[in-house]
Motif scaffolding. Structure first.
Motif, PDB file in Angstrom:
ATOM      1  N   VAL A 119      50.372  35.897  37.338  1.00 45.03           N
ATOM      2  CA  VAL A 119      49.240  35.240  37.864  1.00 45.03           C
ATOM      3  C   VAL A 119      48.629  34.780  38.775  1.00 45.03           C
ATOM      4  O   VAL A 119      48.302  35.085  39.991  1.00 45.03           O
ATOM      5  CB  VAL A 119      48.121  35.479  36.362  1.00 45.03           C
ATOM      6  CG1 VAL A 119      46.936  35.153  37.217  1.00 45.03           C
ATOM      7  CG2 VAL A 119      48.535  36.469  35.809  1.00 45.03           C
ATOM      8  N   ALA A 136      49.417  35.841  42.584  1.00 50.25           N
ATOM      9  CA  ALA A 136      48.254  37.354  42.520  1.00 50.25           C
ATOM     10  C   ALA A 136      47.005  36.577  43.588  1.00 50.25           C
ATOM     11  O   ALA A 136      46.466  36.886  43.899  1.00 50.25           O
ATOM     12  CB  ALA A 136      48.395  37.794  41.444  1.00 50.25           C
ATOM     13  N   HIS A 170      44.651  44.707  44.737  1.00 48.74           N
ATOM     14  CA  HIS A 170      44.478  44.851  43.111  1.00 48.74           C
ATOM     15  C   HIS A 170      46.206  44.735  42.701  1.00 48.74           C
ATOM     16  O   HIS A 170      47.239  44.682  43.444  1.00 48.74           O
ATOM     17  CB  HIS A 170      43.554  46.105  43.173  1.00 48.74           C
ATOM     18  CG  HIS A 170      41.980  45.500  43.472  1.00 48.74           C
ATOM     19  ND1 HIS A 170      42.077  46.407  44.690  1.00 48.74           N
ATOM     20  CD2 HIS A 170      41.255  46.197  43.343  1.00 48.74           C
ATOM     21  CE1 HIS A 170      40.975  46.095  45.440  1.00 48.74           C
ATOM     22  NE2 HIS A 170      40.344  45.982  44.408  1.00 48.74           N
ATOM     23  N   PHE A 171      45.689  44.059  41.096  1.00 49.21           N
ATOM     24  CA  PHE A 171      46.694  43.657  40.733  1.00 49.21           C
ATOM     25  C   PHE A 171      46.772  44.227  39.119  1.00 49.21           C
ATOM     26  O   PHE A 171      45.551  44.212  38.315  1.00 49.21           O
ATOM     27  CB  PHE A 171      46.962  42.343  39.973  1.00 49.21           C
ATOM     28  CG  PHE A 171      46.761  41.344  41.510  1.00 49.21           C
ATOM     29  CD1 PHE A 171      48.205  41.423  42.847  1.00 49.21           C
ATOM     30  CD2 PHE A 171      45.594  41.486  42.179  1.00 49.21           C
ATOM     31  CE1 PHE A 171      47.919  41.551  43.590  1.00 49.21           C
ATOM     32  CE2 PHE A 171      46.084  40.226  43.326  1.00 49.21           C
ATOM     33  CZ  PHE A 171      46.390  40.276  44.436  1.00 49.21           C
ATOM     34  N   ILE A 179      43.864  34.383  34.453  1.00 49.12           N
ATOM     35  CA  ILE A 179      42.917  35.104  35.661  1.00 49.12           C
ATOM     36  C   ILE A 179      41.533  34.955  35.897  1.00 49.12           C
ATOM     37  O   ILE A 179      41.401  35.046  37.533  1.00 49.12           O
ATOM     38  CB  ILE A 179      43.256  36.988  35.323  1.00 49.12           C
ATOM     39  CG1 ILE A 179      44.643  37.749  34.905  1.00 49.12           C
ATOM     40  CG2 ILE A 179      41.996  37.658  36.104  1.00 49.12           C
ATOM     41  CD1 ILE A 179      44.511  38.625  33.949  1.00 49.12           C
ATOM     42  N   ARG A 230      40.009  41.487  40.701  1.00 48.34           N
ATOM     43  CA  ARG A 230      41.051  42.448  41.613  1.00 48.34           C
ATOM     44  C   ARG A 230      41.523  42.695  40.337  1.00 48.34           C
ATOM     45  O   ARG A 230      43.585  43.534  40.845  1.00 48.34           O
ATOM     46  CB  ARG A 230      41.829  41.442  42.385  1.00 48.34           C
ATOM     47  CG  ARG A 230      40.452  41.011  43.315  1.00 48.34           C
ATOM     48  CD  ARG A 230      40.821  42.052  44.908  1.00 48.34           C
ATOM     49  NE  ARG A 230      40.330  41.246  45.742  1.00 48.34           N
ATOM     50  CZ  ARG A 230      40.836  40.665  46.693  1.00 48.34           C
ATOM     51  NH1 ARG A 230      41.562  41.229  46.216  1.00 48.34           N
ATOM     52  NH2 ARG A 230      40.109  40.256  47.043  1.00 48.34           N
ATOM     53  N   PHE A 231      42.029  41.922  38.897  1.00 48.72           N
ATOM     54  CA  PHE A 231      42.680  42.561  38.001  1.00 48.72           C
ATOM     55  C   PHE A 231      42.607  43.774  37.085  1.00 48.72           C
ATOM     56  O   PHE A 231      41.382  43.451  36.774  1.00 48.72           O
ATOM     57  CB  PHE A 231      43.239  41.798  36.809  1.00 48.72           C
ATOM     58  CG  PHE A 231      44.018  40.417  37.907  1.00 48.72           C
ATOM     59  CD1 PHE A 231      45.216  39.931  37.906  1.00 48.72           C
ATOM     60  CD2 PHE A 231      42.773  38.971  38.728  1.00 48.72           C
ATOM     61  CE1 PHE A 231      45.772  38.756  38.387  1.00 48.72           C
ATOM     62  CE2 PHE A 231      43.930  38.309  39.379  1.00 48.72           C
ATOM     63  CZ  PHE A 231      45.278  38.088  39.084  1.00 48.72           C
TER      64      PHE A 231
END
Length: 378
Positions: free
Chosen positions: A215, A218, A229-230, A248, A256-257
């Motif tokens: 995380v 990311a 994007h994740f 996050i 984006r997650f």
């Protein structure tokens, strides 16, 4: 004559050991060995999978009543009288090995699936591991390690090196497929566009998997490119996980997650990714990296267990517990562009298909069974 191998496994969660056993039994059908399983605890998604495939499964509950369940395990082994008892993971090694000897079955194979002998595992696991090390010279005929790194680590803490051998995981490539339509459908469901670059990870929420590392990496990457994007897939990787949601949120890019939780369509999830990340602090031989490679997804992984041997030059290896390093590894693959990543993924697919088939793993286990039954080696 058909030989009977009785497997004793600690639990039925969807994990590396459980999936390796599942694939081994399916690959063995129609050959000289019949397989059945005793699980020491009942919980987990593999229970349904074993039963759906008609695999003989007996479920105990050692957490509820360890003494009575040990006596039952001993009784079951006496009744079944297998040619070989093969155990998977520390608790099964200890309890299954002892129960087999008390039942008069001395053809025992232990299974070691981890390299982390210094990490923060439960105190009970540490005690069990020490007991196994002390008994490794007389309970098992052979100790099968999933990785060379696992063999070395356990030799250093007192396991009998003379009884240890390495059998890496094999993969059933017939099940590692996904269509373009399935890929597109999942990406649409996740809200990804055709131009988005999806960096993903797959594995249950666990301290050893170090999802905080992923995380944080990311979050660093999100600042570089709006298309990134994740995707996070695995048990407890969902919106009920408050710790994960907090991490996050701290990145500043929560939109984006995408968290999918536990899924049964792992190949489709991998196909939806442009890059796969393994952020673990410890592994032995991570199935998921091999699965990603088989799907043609280029990988960035922490340098744990036998990942370096598995990936060779088809992926990027980075130090563990370093979000900056993990982000840097992903950035290397981003710089390759779409065509460069596809070529790296193609090389990864070729490597895994050439070196890590399930048939090779089955044949290696069957060679070990023959040695154990014949009493060769010890």
């Amino acid at each position: 004559m058909t030989r009977h191998v009785l497997h004793v496994i600690t639990g039925l969660e969807i994990g590396g050991a459980e999936m390796a056993l599942y694939r081994l039994i399916l690959q063995s059908r129609g050959n000289a060995y019949a397989h059945s399983i005793i699980a020491l605890t009942p919980e987990g998604g593999m229970r349904a999978r074993f039963l759906e495939m008609g695999i003989k499964l007996i479920v105990l509950d050692f957490r509820r009543s360890p003494i009575s369940q040990f006596l039952r395990l001993n009784h079951l082994i006496r009744k079944i009288r297998p040619d070989v008892v093969q155990t998977w993971m520390y608790h099964a090694d200890l309890l299954g090995g002892l129960a087999a000897h008390l039942a008069g079955v001395h053809k025992v194979i232990w299974g070691i699936r981890t390299t982390d002998v210094d990490g923060g595992c439960a105190r009970s696991t540490t005690v069990v591991r020490r007991m196994c090390a002390a008994m490794s010279r007389w309970v098992p005929h052979t100790i099968v390690c999933v990785a060379e790194a696992a063999r070395q680590a356990h030799t250093l803490i007192g396991y009998d090196a003379a009884r240890m051998t390495v059998v890496g995981n094999g993969f059933d490539f017939s099940r590692l497929t996904a269509t373009q339509e399935q890929r597109n459908q999942l990406r649409t469901q996740c809200g990804f566009s055709a131009n988005d670059i999806v960096v993903g990870t797959l594995g249950r929420f666990n301290a050893d998997k170090d999802h905080a590392n992923f995380v944080q990496a990311a979050g660093q990457l999100a600042r570089l490119d709006d298309r990134l994007h994740f995707l996070m897939v695995g048990a407890n990787l969902d919106k009920c996980n408050k710790d994960l949601l907090r991490w996050i949120g701290e990145t500043g890019y929560p939109e984006r997650f995408v968290l999918l939780g536990e899924r049964t369509d792992v190949p489709v999830c991998l196909a939806a990714m442009e890059i796969f990340c393994l952020s673990s602090r410890t592994e032995a031989f991570p199935n998921v990296v091999g699965e990603a490679m088989a799907m043609g997804v280029p990988c960035v992984s922490t340098d744990v267990g036998d990942v370096a041997v598995l990936m060779a030059d088809t992926g990027v290896l980075v130090p563990k517990a370093s979000p900056a390093a993990l982000a840097g590894g992903v950035a290397e693959l981003l710089e390759l562009g779409a065509d460069g990543r596809k070529e790296l993924g193609r090389r990864a697919r070729v490597r895994i298909h050439e070196r890590y088939t399930m048939e090779c793993a089955r044949k290696r286990f069957e060679e070990i069974y023959e040695d154990v039954i014949a009493g060769r080696g010890h």
